[in-house]
Structure formats: structure tokens, C-alpha cells
Design a protein around this motif. Structure first.
Motif, PDB file in Angstrom:
ATOM      1  N   THR A 296       7.991  -1.929  -7.946  1.00 16.41           N
ATOM      2  CA  THR A 296       6.668  -2.222  -8.504  1.00 16.41           C
ATOM      3  C   THR A 296       5.648  -2.006  -7.413  1.00 16.41           C
ATOM      4  O   THR A 296       5.896  -2.280  -6.247  1.00 16.41           O
ATOM      5  CB  THR A 296       6.539  -3.684  -8.946  1.00 16.41           C
ATOM      6  N   LYS A 297       4.480  -1.523  -7.828  1.00 16.26           N
ATOM      7  CA  LYS A 297       3.412  -1.330  -6.866  1.00 16.26           C
ATOM      8  C   LYS A 297       2.856  -2.678  -6.463  1.00 16.26           C
ATOM      9  O   LYS A 297       2.571  -3.522  -7.313  1.00 16.26           O
ATOM     10  CB  LYS A 297       2.319  -0.455  -7.471  1.00 16.26           C
ATOM     11  N   VAL A 298       2.690  -2.875  -5.178  1.00 21.86           N
ATOM     12  CA  VAL A 298       2.071  -4.096  -4.670  1.00 21.86           C
ATOM     13  C   VAL A 298       0.571  -3.855  -4.679  1.00 21.86           C
ATOM     14  O   VAL A 298       0.080  -2.881  -4.122  1.00 21.86           O
ATOM     15  CB  VAL A 298       2.595  -4.421  -3.258  1.00 21.86           C
ATOM     16  N   SER A 299      -0.162  -4.758  -5.349  1.00 14.86           N
ATOM     17  CA  SER A 299      -1.582  -4.488  -5.628  1.00 14.86           C
ATOM     18  C   SER A 299      -2.425  -4.393  -4.359  1.00 14.86           C
ATOM     19  O   SER A 299      -3.339  -3.595  -4.280  1.00 14.86           O
ATOM     20  CB  SER A 299      -2.136  -5.572  -6.548  1.00 14.86           C
ATOM     21  N   ASP A 300      -2.098  -5.184  -3.326  1.00 10.17           N
ATOM     22  CA  ASP A 300      -2.970  -5.211  -2.140  1.00 10.17           C
ATOM     23  C   ASP A 300      -2.690  -4.054  -1.164  1.00 10.17           C
ATOM     24  O   ASP A 300      -2.981  -4.152   0.019  1.00 10.17           O
ATOM     25  CB  ASP A 300      -2.885  -6.557  -1.415  1.00 10.17           C
ATOM     26  N   GLY A 301      -2.119  -2.970  -1.674  1.00 12.60           N
ATOM     27  CA  GLY A 301      -1.950  -1.786  -0.852  1.00 12.60           C
ATOM     28  C   GLY A 301      -0.764  -1.852   0.096  1.00 12.60           C
ATOM     29  O   GLY A 301      -0.562  -0.946   0.897  1.00 12.60           O
ATOM     30  N   GLY A 302       0.049  -2.918  -0.013  1.00 11.16           N
ATOM     31  CA  GLY A 302       1.231  -3.026   0.838  1.00 11.16           C
ATOM     32  C   GLY A 302       2.323  -2.091   0.337  1.00 11.16           C
ATOM     33  O   GLY A 302       2.084  -1.232  -0.504  1.00 11.16           O
ATOM     34  N   HIS A 303       3.523  -2.255   0.873  1.00  9.59           N
ATOM     35  CA  HIS A 303       4.621  -1.411   0.418  1.00  9.59           C
ATOM     36  C   HIS A 303       5.150  -1.904  -0.920  1.00  9.59           C
ATOM     37  O   HIS A 303       4.959  -3.047  -1.302  1.00  9.59           O
ATOM     38  CB  HIS A 303       5.716  -1.351   1.490  1.00  9.59           C
ATOM     39  N   ASP A 304       5.798  -0.985  -1.647  1.00  2.15           N
ATOM     40  CA  ASP A 304       6.287  -1.329  -2.972  1.00  2.15           C
ATOM     41  C   ASP A 304       7.437  -2.322  -2.859  1.00  2.15           C
ATOM     42  O   ASP A 304       8.168  -2.334  -1.877  1.00  2.15           O
ATOM     43  CB  ASP A 304       6.734  -0.055  -3.686  1.00  2.15           C
TER      44      ASP A 304
END
Ligand code: PZK
Length: 278
Positions: free
Chosen positions: A135-143
Motif C-alpha cells: 500500500t502506498k504510504v500517504s506521507d511520501g514514505g516507503h510503501d
């Protein structure tokens, strides 16, 4: 035309109801974009992806409308595509152990809930490719790793099952074609969306060295980090400079630019069987 999104190396524009996906010549290593472009990289990756969409059309419909009906400033390195309702998972297939999958295996013996045999090492080939969504991590971190059950909870069993089956089928087709031409596709990340008729549709770019790990088959040696088909010269040069891998990155010297350009051309030509001219 409106600019709506910037990634590290790509941009999205809207044009009426359509999207334009534009690939730049930027290259990143260790998650840092380098100040020196690789000539033709955006065009080579776009044209490789377009070629794959054609090859895969009997497996899954895709979002491509046109690779030529794009603004002149983006010629060759953009596609016009349909806007989809995107599935909120990155659909990853892995045939070899590397990257975040390797880390997860070493910590837990499984990846995304898929148990794997003991004794695998960095670069090991898996007996069967596996589906390891994130899942994409919303705050631009790694998935973040997700399990198949997480996908089921979000989109339902029938869509989740089709996502898994399509992802593995696309990977198998891509890995087989590349392997026949000396390139290992260790893993690949696919994105899907629903079109306005509710048809599950392949999106984004497919089976490029930016969305997949390409390794030169001749150098494959389980038990150590594998050589990247495309970026190995940049990585080796960067490591040799003593750069600490935090921005700003140093400029890439011309011989490294040329060697890297040649690797992108080589990957395009080996996989498609077509000559690259530019
Ligand atoms: C979409 N991305 C990721 C891709 C970037 C970022 N057909 C579509 N419909 C709606 N949204 C997307 C797509 C596609 N593909 C893809 N984000 C949204 C992405 C390309 C460049 F900078």
C-alpha cells in the motif's frame, strides 16, 4: 493542459478527460535524483512500456490511448491515457529475492503473508513467482507490505483474485521474454484501475527498468547484491565518489552518462527486438 502531479522522474498532466504521463530523462540512485539527465531515458522507457502494452493486450486491457497524440514538447516520452479509478495497492510480482522483499523474508520468513522456504539468499530464484502487494504510504514514505487478505478487504475477493492472477500472468510473460534475451526480471510493480465501465485495466508504465528490477542474466550470482541492468555504472561511480547518498548528488561524468544511456538502449533492443534510433 494542467500539471497535476510530479514524481521523482515523471509528471502527470490532464488534457480534458485524458491524462498525459510524461517520463523525464532524470535518474535516481539511493532514492536521490541526480542533477545530470540520461539522454533518451524518458523516451526509451515510454516506448518500451508502449511495446509491452501491445504484447500484453491478450491478457489485460490497458489505459493507453495514444503514444503519438501528445504535445510536441513531450514527443516520444509521453502517453495519452484514460483516467481510471486507481486500485490503492501496488501489485508486485516477485520471481527472485531482492530489495524490501528480501528484508521482509529475512525478518519473518514470508513476504506479504506468502511463506517461503528456508535458506533463500539475496538474489535467489523463487520456485514460483509470488504476489506481494504494497500500500502506498500517504506521507511520501516507503510503501508498506500488504497481504492478499488486505487486498480482499479493500476491493473484494473477485477483484483481488483477478489482480493477483493478472499480476502473475504479466510477470510470467515479461520475465520469459526478457530471459530469452539475457535479462532477468527479478520483480515488477504494476498499477491497475477501473475504467468507467468497471473493467479492471492495466495502468502506469509496465515492465520497464524503473518499475522492475532488471539484472544481466550473465552476472546472476545468488548470495550477493545483483548488478542492475540499467543503473549499475551510476551506482558504482556514486559509491566511488564518497558521496553520502543525501542530496545534493554530484554531477554524473560523461563516460558514465554514455554507458548508462547504452544500457537503456540495449534493454529496449534486447526485449523488443527492434532497433532504437535517435
Ligand atoms: C495515476 N499515478 C502514478 C504515474 C507519475 C505518477 N490512468 C490513470 N488514471 C488515474 N490515475 C493514474 C493513472 C495512471 N497511470 C498514476 N498516479 C495516478 C504516476 C505516472 C507519473 F508521476
Amino acid at each position: 493542459m494542467q500539471h497535476v502531479y510530479s514524481g521523482k522522474v515523471r509528471e502527470i498532466y490532464t488534457d480534458g478527460d485524458d491524462l498525459l504521463l510524461v517520463a523525464s530523462d532524470r535518474v535516481s540512485v539511493y532514492d536521490v535524483v541526480l542533477p545530470t539527465p540520461i539522454p533518451d531515458k524518458g523516451a526509451l522507457l515510454t516506448q518500451l512500456s508502449v511495446w509491452w502494452f501491445g504484447q500484453l493486450a491478450d491478457i489485460v486491457p490497458n489505459h493507453l490511448i495514444s503514444a503519438t497524440d501528445v504535445p510536441a514538447e513531450f514527443e516520444g516520452r509521453a502517453i495519452r491515457c484514460r483516467r481510471l479509478e486507481m486500485v490503492p495497492f501496488e501489485c508486485i510480482a516477485r520471481g527472485y529475492l531482492a530489495g524490501s522483499g528480501l528484508k521482509e523474508y529475512q525478518a519473518t520468513g514470508a513476504i506479504s503473508g506468502v511463506p517461503l522456504p528456508r535458506g533463500l539468499v539475496e538474489g535467489s530464484r523463487l520456485d514460483e513467482p509470488i504476489f506481494t502487494p504494497t500500500t502506498k504510504v500517504s506521507d511520501g514514505g516507503h510503501d508498506a507490505p500488504a497481504t492478499f487478505d488486505d487486498v480482499v478487504a479493500a476491493v473484494g475477493l473477485s477483484t483481488a483474485t483477478r489482480l493477483r492472477d493478472l499480476t502473475l500472468e504479466v510477470y510470467r510473460r515479461g520475465a520469459e521474454r526478457a530471459a530469452a534475451n539475457g535479462i532477468i526480471v527479478a520483480d515488477t510493480k504494476l498499477e491497475f484501475g477501473m475504467d468507467s465501465d468497471g473493467v479492471l485495466t492495466l495502468a502506469d508504465e509496465v515492465l520497464t527498468p524503473d518499475s522492475s528490477r532488471f539484472w544481466p542474466a550473465a552476472d546472476w550470482t545468488p548470495g550477493r547484491a545483483q548488478h542492475a541492468y540499467d543503473k549499475q555504472f551510476v551506482r558504482d561511480w556514486a559509491a566511488g565518489t564518497g558521496w553520502d547518498k543525501t542530496p545534493p548528488a554530484p554531477q554524473i561524468p560523461p563516460d558514465v552518462v554514455d554507458a548508462t544511456h547504452a544500457r537503456y538502449v540495449d534493454a529496449y533492443e534486447k526485449i523488443t527486438g527492434l532497433p532504437w534510433r535517435d
